[in-house]
Design an enzyme around this catalytic site. Structure first.
Site, PDB file in Angstrom:
ATOM      1  N   GLU A 272       0.861  -1.186   0.000  1.00  0.00           N
ATOM      2  CA  GLU A 272       0.000   0.000   0.000  1.00  0.00           C
ATOM      3  C   GLU A 272       0.888   1.224   0.000  1.00  0.00           C
ATOM      4  OE1 GLU A 272      -2.780   0.282   3.253  1.00  0.00           O
ATOM      5  OE2 GLU A 272      -3.404  -1.806   3.095  1.00  0.00           O
ATOM      6  N   GLU A 322     -13.683   4.783  -0.025  1.00  0.00           N
ATOM      7  CA  GLU A 322     -14.525   3.843   0.724  1.00  0.00           C
ATOM      8  C   GLU A 322     -15.250   4.606   1.827  1.00  0.00           C
ATOM      9  OE1 GLU A 322     -12.511  -0.217   1.384  1.00  0.00           O
ATOM     10  OE2 GLU A 322     -10.853   1.136   0.969  1.00  0.00           O
ATOM     11  N   LYS A 325     -15.372   3.097   5.612  1.00  0.00           N
ATOM     12  CA  LYS A 325     -14.139   2.736   6.303  1.00  0.00           C
ATOM     13  C   LYS A 325     -14.114   3.386   7.684  1.00  0.00           C
ATOM     14  CE  LYS A 325      -9.609   1.684   4.765  1.00  0.00           C
ATOM     15  NZ  LYS A 325      -8.391   2.419   4.978  1.00  0.00           N
ATOM     16  N   GLU A 333      -9.330   8.701   6.095  1.00  0.00           N
ATOM     17  CA  GLU A 333      -9.419   7.278   5.726  1.00  0.00           C
ATOM     18  C   GLU A 333     -10.413   7.003   4.595  1.00  0.00           C
ATOM     19  OE1 GLU A 333      -7.997   4.364   6.272  1.00  0.00           O
ATOM     20  OE2 GLU A 333      -6.410   5.283   7.446  1.00  0.00           O
TER      21      GLU A 333
END
Ligand SMILES: *[C@@H]1O[C@H](CO)[C@@H](O)[C@H](O)[C@H]1NC(C)=O
Ligand SMILES: *[C@@H]1O[C@H](CO)[C@@H](O)[C@H](O)[C@H]1NC(C)=O
Ligand SMILES: *[C@@H]1O[C@H](CO)[C@@H](O)[C@H](O)[C@H]1NC(C)=O
Ligand SMILES: *[C@@H]1O[C@H](CO)[C@@H](O)[C@H](O)[C@H]1NC(C)=O
Length: 495
Positions: A272, A322, A325, A333
């Site tokens: 990542e 997302e 999340k 995030e």
């Protein structure tokens, strides 16, 4: 004579097309997360991956729709086992055997999904887990490896454990001083030896953004790649090496740790890496573009770090935002995507050879209508704070936060944003824009400069697999035109 010329033309064609592809990224991966309220259909995402030149993807779990859609796509897959399944895998080989059978073998044989790695756990040694996964990760890894061998996949599919970069540190503050964290060094070395014995790589997640987020005194330019501009980032001098960005320094700290313990040639994957666009003062489109373009330029040129000149495989975090999340680490995030939740492009990147990012195709939306604070409603209405709090409990309001993209809205628009996010997250359902009579539906887009009032995608009504007229990628088009050119040329030479 004619035949020889034909061969020459073919050779020239191969050389020509090869070199024209050389400035396009190879070995580019991304993370495809699924903590979303409204997932894009898997076949649309797979098309989007291909059109944007990603040839590797990482999934956090074995999602059936994604794994099926990735079948015969020429995209290599890393599929994850969530941390909460590690204890079960650790205590029973049979659990691992069942998992491999249902979630790896089945997709390879039935759908032609090119699964290359199984990621056992996700950052299981993060300090915030208080050691919950310290005992189970290694036995789970061993059992999954045994299960892969048993399934006849020992060569084809490799195990790995994606780890947070805090499993190593440097006593001297320089990359050359790198070693594994004292509290887990024995465990780390057992895992690394096991991976090495099985020809499997180590996977590490590295976040320059988080270095900056954690330390207000962090020199901001050091978080980015130097781009040859006059304002060069500060350098960290480590012996004969000058580091101009924290990603290289961090990666080489790991390489030093590996060398120090006798694993200097251990293959390493960056599992990542990325930059968010909202939810924090440093999380914005400008910084995300600067970081990710710098990273892309590295990927395109194939350049590695000072200690590892060969470039590692890199999985960008992340493909799409997302909205479900956890925001425990921070509001940013939910904003790591290169693309918004609906597959539209957030900011442009040169993906190599002048190729730009391409949005998802065939996405269907709910009606063009928004839920806003009613004109006659009063800001002093006592039920207003409760209504906003309710909306933001079930919908994502992180863009309203301090120094985020919608933080400059006035008080009424702020309320409208919260109401609309709830309304859209609830699929514009009847009754989801009521809030004690404080709200109303409008067909006038309330979006303001830099702050998007979303309309949710219509998850039940996408174009599905129907190929769109523009479905063939630019690479495909180039190939066909090149081939036509060769055929014409060959005919000319032949005659
Ligand atoms: C396959 O993976 C899914 C997703 O993580 C999980 O829910 C399921 O239990 C797994 N199947 C087996 C047999 O372990
Ligand atoms: C870890 O410990 C802290 C402090 O004791 C606690 O607040 C937190 O919930 C714990 N986290 C986990 C994942 O157990
Ligand atoms: C180049 O670097 C400078 C400072 O080092 C920065 O301000 C600028 O945004 C960078 N440009 C790009 C395109 O990354
Ligand atoms: C906007 O709404 C958010 C979420 O309810 C809140 O935290 C923030 O203080 C509000 N800002 C203004 C200017 O009203």
């Amino acid at each position: 004579m004619g035949t020889t010329s034909l061969w020459w033309v073919l050779i020239l064609y191969v050389v020509f097309t090869r070199s024209s592809w050389d400035n396009v990224a190879h070995g580019l991966g991304c993370n495809w997360g699924s903590r979303v309220s409204h997932p894009l259909p898997a076949n649309i995402v797979v098309k989007m991956l291909k059109e944007n030149g990603f040839d590797k993807v990482k999934l956090f779990e074995a999602e059936a729709e994604a794994l099926k859609a990735l079948g015969n796509s020429d995209i290599q897959v890393m599929v994850g086992i969530p941390n909460d399944m590690l204890a079960g895998m650790a205590s029973s080989v049979q659990t691992a055997v069942n998992w491999v059978s249902a979630n790896v073998s089945a997709y390879i044989s039935k759908y032609g999904t090119d699964i290359r790695y199984v990621a056992v756990g996700n950052e299981p040694f993060l300090k915030t887990y208080n050691g919950s996964f310290l005992q189970v990760t290694f036995p789970a890894l061993q059992n999954v490896q045994a299960a892969l061998i048993k399934a006849g996949l020992g060569r084809q599919v490799k195990v790995t454990v994606p780890l947070n970069a805090d499993v190593y540190q440097s006593d001297t503050g320089l990359p050359s001083g790198g070693n594994f964290r004292a509290d887990i060094i024995d465990l780390m070395l057992s895992i690394i030896k096991f991976l090495s014995d099985n020809g499997a790589p180590l996977t590490i997640n590295i976040y320059p953004f988080l270095s900056l987020y954690a330390d207000p005194n962090f020199p901001i330019d050091y978080a980015f790649f130097s781009n040859g501009s006059a304002a060069a980032p500060p350098a960290v001098v480590d012996g004969s090496i000058s580091y101009t960005n924290v990603l290289d320094a961090n990666f080489d700290t790991l390489i030093s740790a590996l060398e120090k313990n006798g694993f200097g040639s251990m293959p390493v994957i960056v599992g990542e890496v990325g930059w968010p666009t909202d939810g924090n003062t440093n999380a914005n489109v400008e910084n995300a573009r600067r970081f990710n373009q710098g990273l892309m330029n590295r990927v395109i040129s194939g350049q590695g770090t000072p200690k590892r000149p060969a470039q590692p495989d890199i999985y960008l975090f992340a493909l799409i935002d997302e909205d479900m999340k956890s925001i425990d680490p921070g509001s940013f995030e939910r904003h790591w995507g290169l693309f918004y939740y609906d597959g539209t492009v957030k900011y442009q990147l040169d993906m190599g050879g002048g190729r730009a990012l391409v949005a998802a195709r065939g996405v269907k939306y709910k009606a063009r209508q928004w839920c806003v604070m009613a004109p006659q409603a009063s800001l002093s209405d006592p039920s207003l704070p409760g209504s906003v709090a309710y909306a933001c409990t079930y919908a994502d309001c992180t863009s309203l936060g301090y120094e985020s993209s919608c933080s400059r809205l006035d008080a009424r628009s702020n309320v409208s944003y919260a109401f609309n996010m709830y309304y859209q997250t609830m699929d514009q359902r009847q009754g989801s824009c009521s809030f004690n009579g404080l709200s109303a539906v409008t067909t006038i887009d309330p979006s303001e400069e830099g702050c998007r009032f979303e309309i949710m995608i219509d998850t039940g009504n996408h174009e599905g697999a129907a190929p769109s007229p523009k479905a063939s990628s630019s690479r495909g088009t180039k190939f066909n035109m090149g081939l036509a050119f060769v055929v014409v040329l060959a005919l000319m030479v032949w005659s």
